[in-house]
Scaffold this active site. Structure first.
Site, PDB file in Angstrom:
ATOM      1  N   SER A 179       0.857  -1.186   0.000  1.00  0.00           N
ATOM      2  CA  SER A 179       0.000   0.000   0.000  1.00  0.00           C
ATOM      3  C   SER A 179       0.893   1.236   0.000  1.00  0.00           C
ATOM      4  O   SER A 179       2.101   1.137   0.223  1.00  0.00           O
ATOM      5  CB  SER A 179      -0.913   0.027   1.237  1.00  0.00           C
ATOM      6  OG  SER A 179      -0.149   0.307   2.412  1.00  0.00           O
ATOM      7  N   HIS A 182       2.557   1.363   3.379  1.00  0.00           N
ATOM      8  CA  HIS A 182       3.722   0.500   3.502  1.00  0.00           C
ATOM      9  C   HIS A 182       4.899   1.037   2.693  1.00  0.00           C
ATOM     10  O   HIS A 182       6.059   0.908   3.102  1.00  0.00           O
ATOM     11  CB  HIS A 182       3.372  -0.923   3.058  1.00  0.00           C
ATOM     12  CG  HIS A 182       2.435  -1.631   3.994  1.00  0.00           C
ATOM     13  ND1 HIS A 182       1.087  -1.777   3.719  1.00  0.00           N
ATOM     14  CD2 HIS A 182       2.638  -2.215   5.206  1.00  0.00           C
ATOM     15  CE1 HIS A 182       0.513  -2.427   4.719  1.00  0.00           C
ATOM     16  NE2 HIS A 182       1.429  -2.706   5.637  1.00  0.00           N
ATOM     17  N   LYS A 185       6.814   3.516   4.692  1.00  0.00           N
ATOM     18  CA  LYS A 185       7.706   2.883   5.652  1.00  0.00           C
ATOM     19  C   LYS A 185       8.998   2.424   4.982  1.00  0.00           C
ATOM     20  O   LYS A 185      10.087   2.482   5.587  1.00  0.00           O
ATOM     21  CB  LYS A 185       7.003   1.693   6.309  1.00  0.00           C
ATOM     22  CG  LYS A 185       5.828   2.061   7.196  1.00  0.00           C
ATOM     23  CD  LYS A 185       6.300   2.710   8.492  1.00  0.00           C
ATOM     24  CE  LYS A 185       5.193   2.694   9.536  1.00  0.00           C
ATOM     25  NZ  LYS A 185       5.628   3.242  10.820  1.00  0.00           N
TER      26      LYS A 185
END
Length: 388
Positions: A179, A182, A185
């Site tokens: 996503s 993510h 991150k």
């Protein structure tokens, strides 16, 4: 030791701040309180009644005699961040201060941009603040196991040794995020790795699995200290969500086949992992990666465990099979390593029938606060038919 918990008003951050304060650390919380604003925007609310942060901290002081300082502001505003850091002078920075929902990041362009700007720029500001003013400070950053995706090989802890064309090297483990959240991150991980390498900073990136539970020793002291517990389709996560659905006898929302396997851990282990990382800091120039989970479960298997426990309590619960709003493999290989935190002394709380019973009882206590219209997923990863 002085520890600044960024994002300390949130689910993991609040439990961590109280835990560290109770253990004798000198703790401050820095938070812009935007998560509460996002709840209002989306029309959702935590299952539990959450008091204003100032009242929570005053209650903590009344009960324990311990003071937790508070800085309200946004780490994307660099001048504010520098001012807060210079006032508190942290030895360690625990960074939870990010938009943490994959569905939120997939709502539309605006939410994807918000997520990446908030997360990537905020972390980059922290790295620059450390370089300029706190080069010896240790950054403990919450990452996610979702950075790895579901590769068809074992998942190592952050790095992998590769032999190719007769040569060998140890490299950051390949990332397959699922996503825009993510992905943010992953960008964080790359930026932290680069900053440690060129500036000699020290950092620990905790690739956390799905957290469940609500009560720690500290958050259970008083209802004013209670933690948030999300059940909606945007911020709710597996097990917590299933237990709340079971409490109101709503079919458990298994997406697709339910074969998606993930790492899970009790929130009591989350706070302990943070303490272990702080107590054993990384070396200068080093980015460590710890896979922070204790067990692996398939989503449907988890739902079966909740159904069995709920049935034993007299609840009428079925497992539903809902169209998967995400683009992900529903049947896949998943074997992740998680030894580094165990080596440092983590004594895990494994998922048990008694823990599920406790979580179900907790959900039943507050089930009158559930908005049933917010349970099903409303955000799709796919471009819907007929959209432009």
């Amino acid at each position: 030791m002085r520890v600044l918990v960024i994002g300390g008003d949130g689910y993991c951050g609040w439990a961590t701040a109280l835990y560290l304060s109770n253990k004798g650390y000198d703790v401050a919380i820095l938070d812009n309180l935007v998560r509460r604003h996002w709840d209002l925007q989306l029309g959702v609310d935590t299952l539990t009644p959450i008091a204003p942060i100032q009242q929570r901290l005053q209650r903590w002081k009344d009960l324990t005699g311990k003071t937790i300082d508070l800085f309200v502001g946004d780490i994307n505003h660099y001048d504010f961040l520098i001012d807060a850091l210079q006032k508190f002078q942290p030895d360690s920075i625990v960074h939870f201060g990010e938009q943490r929902s994959a569905p939120f990041s997939m709502i539309d362009r605006e939410h994807a941009v918000l997520t990446q700007v908030n997360n990537v720029v905020g972390t980059l500001n922290i790295l620059y603040a450390m370089r300029e003013h706190f080069p010896e400070c240790h950054l403990v950053k919450l990452g996610t196991m979702g950075e790895y995706g579901t590769p068809n090989i074992d998942i190592e802890e952050g790095y992998i040794t590769i032999e190719h064309n007769g040569r060998k090297d140890t490299l950051p483990y390949p990332k397959q995020p699922g996503s825009f959240y993510h992905l943010s991150k992953v960008h964080d991980s790359h930026n932290i790795y680069f900053a440690c390498k060129i500036w000699g900073l020290r950092a620990t990136d905790l690739h956390q699995g799905v957290v469940y539970g609500v009560l720690t020793e500290e958050t259970g002291m008083d209802e004013m200290l209670i933690n948030r517990l999300d059940y909606d389709g945007v911020f709710g996560t597996a097990l917590n969500r299933f237990c709340i659905q079971a409490a109101i006898e709503h079919p458990l929302t298994v997406y697709g086949k339910g074969g998606q396997t993930r790492g899970f851990l009790d929130i009591r282990d989350t706070v302990r992992c943070i303490e272990l990382a702080i107590a054993h800091p990384a070396e200068a120039g080093q980015l460590r990666v710890f896979n922070q989970f204790t067990e692996m479960f398939g989503v449907r298997d988890l739902a079966m465990m909740v159904k069995q426990a709920a049935t034993g309590m007299g609840l009428d619960v079925e497992i539903g099979q809902f169209d998967n709003p995400r683009v992900e493999l529903e049947d896949h290989y998943f074997n992740a390593k998680n030894t580094k935190l165990l080596d440092l002394g983590l004594d895990p709380h494994y998922l048990s029938d008694s823990l599920i019973d406790s979580l179900l009882n907790f959900a039943i206590k507050y089930k009158h606060r559930v908005d049933k219209t917010q349970i099903l997923p409303k955000v799709s990863w796919r471009r819907e038919v007929g959209t432009k």
